[in-house]
Design an enzyme around this catalytic site. Sequence first.
Site, mmCIF file in Angstrom:
data_model
loop_
_atom_site.group_PDB
_atom_site.id
_atom_site.type_symbol
_atom_site.label_atom_id
_atom_site.label_comp_id
_atom_site.label_asym_id
_atom_site.label_seq_id
_atom_site.Cartn_x
_atom_site.Cartn_y
_atom_site.Cartn_z
ATOM 1 N N GLU A 507 0.821 -1.208 0.000
ATOM 2 C CA GLU A 507 0.000 0.000 0.000
ATOM 3 C C GLU A 507 0.861 1.266 0.000
ATOM 4 O O GLU A 507 0.506 2.267 -0.624
ATOM 5 C CB GLU A 507 -0.944 -0.004 1.201
ATOM 6 C CG GLU A 507 -1.987 -1.097 1.155
ATOM 7 C CD GLU A 507 -2.859 -1.034 -0.083
ATOM 8 O OE1 GLU A 507 -3.124 0.068 -0.588
ATOM 9 O OE2 GLU A 507 -3.266 -2.103 -0.567
ATOM 10 N N HIS A 510 1.736 2.135 -3.421
ATOM 11 C CA HIS A 510 0.672 2.865 -4.124
ATOM 12 C C HIS A 510 0.787 4.371 -3.874
ATOM 13 O O HIS A 510 0.586 5.178 -4.783
ATOM 14 C CB HIS A 510 -0.704 2.375 -3.668
ATOM 15 C CG HIS A 510 -1.134 1.089 -4.304
ATOM 16 N ND1 HIS A 510 -0.907 0.794 -5.620
ATOM 17 C CD2 HIS A 510 -1.812 0.020 -3.800
ATOM 18 C CE1 HIS A 510 -1.408 -0.397 -5.902
ATOM 19 N NE2 HIS A 510 -1.951 -0.887 -4.811
#
Length: 758
Positions: A507, A510
């Site tokens: 994450e 990202h």
Amino acid sequence: MSPARLPRLPQPARLLTLALTLVLAIGLFAPSGHAAPAPAPAGRSAAPTPTGPAPQPATGTPERGDGERQFASADRRSPLPLDTRPAEARPAAKTLRPAAQPACNVGDFTGRTGSALVQQVTSVDTGCVNQLFQLTGTDANGAFREEQMTTVAYALRDASGDYPGDDSTAVEQLVLYLSAGYYVQWYHPADVGTYGTALQTAIRAALDAFFAGAHSRDVSSANAAILGEAVTLIDSAQENTRYLWVVKQLLNDYASATWNPAGMANAVNPVFTVLFRGHQLTGFETAVEADPSVLDALSGFVARNEDQVGGDYGVLEYNATKELARFLQYPGLQAKVRPLTEALAAQSAPSGRMVYQWAAVAEAVGHYDAANCSYYGTCNAVDRLKAGVLTVSYTCSPSIKLIAQSLDGSQLGTTCTSLTGQDAYVHSAVRDNGPVKDDHNGTIEVVVFHSSFDYQVLAAAIYGIDTNNGGIYLEGDPAAVGNQPRFLCYEAEWVRPAFQIWNLNHEYTHYLDGRFDMYGDFNAGMTTPTVWWVEGFAEYVSYSYRQVVNDGAVAAAARHTYKLSDLFDTVYGDQERVYRWGYLAVRYMLEKHRADVDAVLARYRVGDWPGARALLKTTIGTSYDADFDSWLTACANGACATTPTVPQVPECTAADTRQLGADCGRGNVAATTGSYAHFYLLVPAGTQQVKITTSGGTGNADLYYNPGGWAYTDAYAARSAGPDNSETLTVTNPPAGYVYFSLYAQQGFSGVSVTSRF
């Protein structure tokens, strides 16, 4: 969001374990954010044509979801499952058999009809039937057209009369086959064909007979799994209203002391999905209004089992509370539901052991009866839950802030070290020149919940998101000043006493990728297929940065399923393609065609999506397909058994070891505590940006910059002072001539690498 359910554990380990949907270092985009993969098949909202709720697979939850979007305006979250296995340990979406099961011959099912079909279904084990959930095309029609399903339904009716409370008469195989048919027909109606009254009549006869059987209510491990699958079949067949009496019976009969040791919670939990999906069916509301005793059953279930809250079976209490409060949406039932719901709120609180029950009530009230929140005592629920739950606040660096439910000092340090160290790794991999234009997401907020259960319940209530996933990155609008990007994640309780935050590095990738590689917000980046890069790169970084072999991708490479040119077309859906094949595509391109990656990223960074698409599909096209196929063979044969290393810049060549240059570095830098390692750099006129990064080694070195002379802790223009040696300083429009950088030994350090780019 799709209803979550109890996956079947491979024989003989039919063990009940608690709770949620988990996934290893992989993520899935949602609008304005990235949601880590969900482990249940897509629900009604994800299906393109049929009406009514989607049936569930009766053999396990898929590894990841199908690109589910967030639901902030409606209470669409399904019951939580009773399973703690990480999704990476589960079968992939629509590949629902345990990996150890032998392959089945599909023709044995598609080539038989009538009694021959029934004999075939009852002659194989459940692992074989499980594989039929993935059928498509003519195979799907051959196995599951209405005539076939009707035959098997009547066979279940006949077998149910003598059901002995175990699978000795192959009742479970018949139930699974029917669930598989409904599942495949839902997702592939054109392949299977329509289902009509003939099947409805047959399935009702089958379910009537099963639930009328004396042994269908046996409290035993042998009956638990079969009963749970039969309850799931109620929902798959969309007979939720007709069998509300079964729901009530199970809720009223449940006794934790005897049922839990026998695994019978596996049979109870699916009733919450029957209730959840019932709201999507015509006649359900009317039936409950006519006989609201199911509401009393739910209320009584919660009251009798309060002692389970906070334990392995607390998810049952949460699901029951959630499903009771969901009936607040009907004006005709509010007089009945309100006092029952208020009583649950009164016996709980926005912190402590009963916080999950309070959160369930508060969330439902917010959706269905917000104007009367004072009656329930749940006004300002978000602020109260934040104050009661997220009590830890910590700054890792100027760009990373942690908010946590329960991290101690050591865990905070470990987390910060992992995140700050990843910056240099990603920058080295993508060779960016700083944030993309109009991106103001300079500080990420990382919110860490104490467990997957805490995340499922509390993140949903606080942040209004769908949490049937392994974590989520919420990017927001990076061009909006004051926008706060954040990602929500949780501690992996199943690895304790070891400490791990699930999805942390995926994450965070990202966030970095969105800030330094992808212009605009999520929707902008999805105007053309970019999933191959977005998810593939996050997988690549997560595995390679952590030096973990991606065994799933290696196994996928051996199957040679896709051409590289096809992977450039990947969109969210097939989860193996999105994540494992995304990893393979990105790794191949970085290893074999670095210049092409640079060219594509150059277009992504300015929002030239059509230009990047033309490079991939026209300039490259199919020209690398043959080499990619050969590379897959090598990958499967051991070449991918080692994690890739990001190419490092060469050592600077100037005689003075303090002098840095363009795209070079100095290694093995060291200094004692309180001392400095000084560097300088000659900046050509017109240089737009200089980036200095440090990484590796031991100790703690802080990085300082001064444009006018040696940099010190009391003489600097900018600094990066994290808890370890992973520091980055980006100087925009630096003055021409010499500029100066220093590493200050907050703690004596050695083996540090310093790199400069401009």
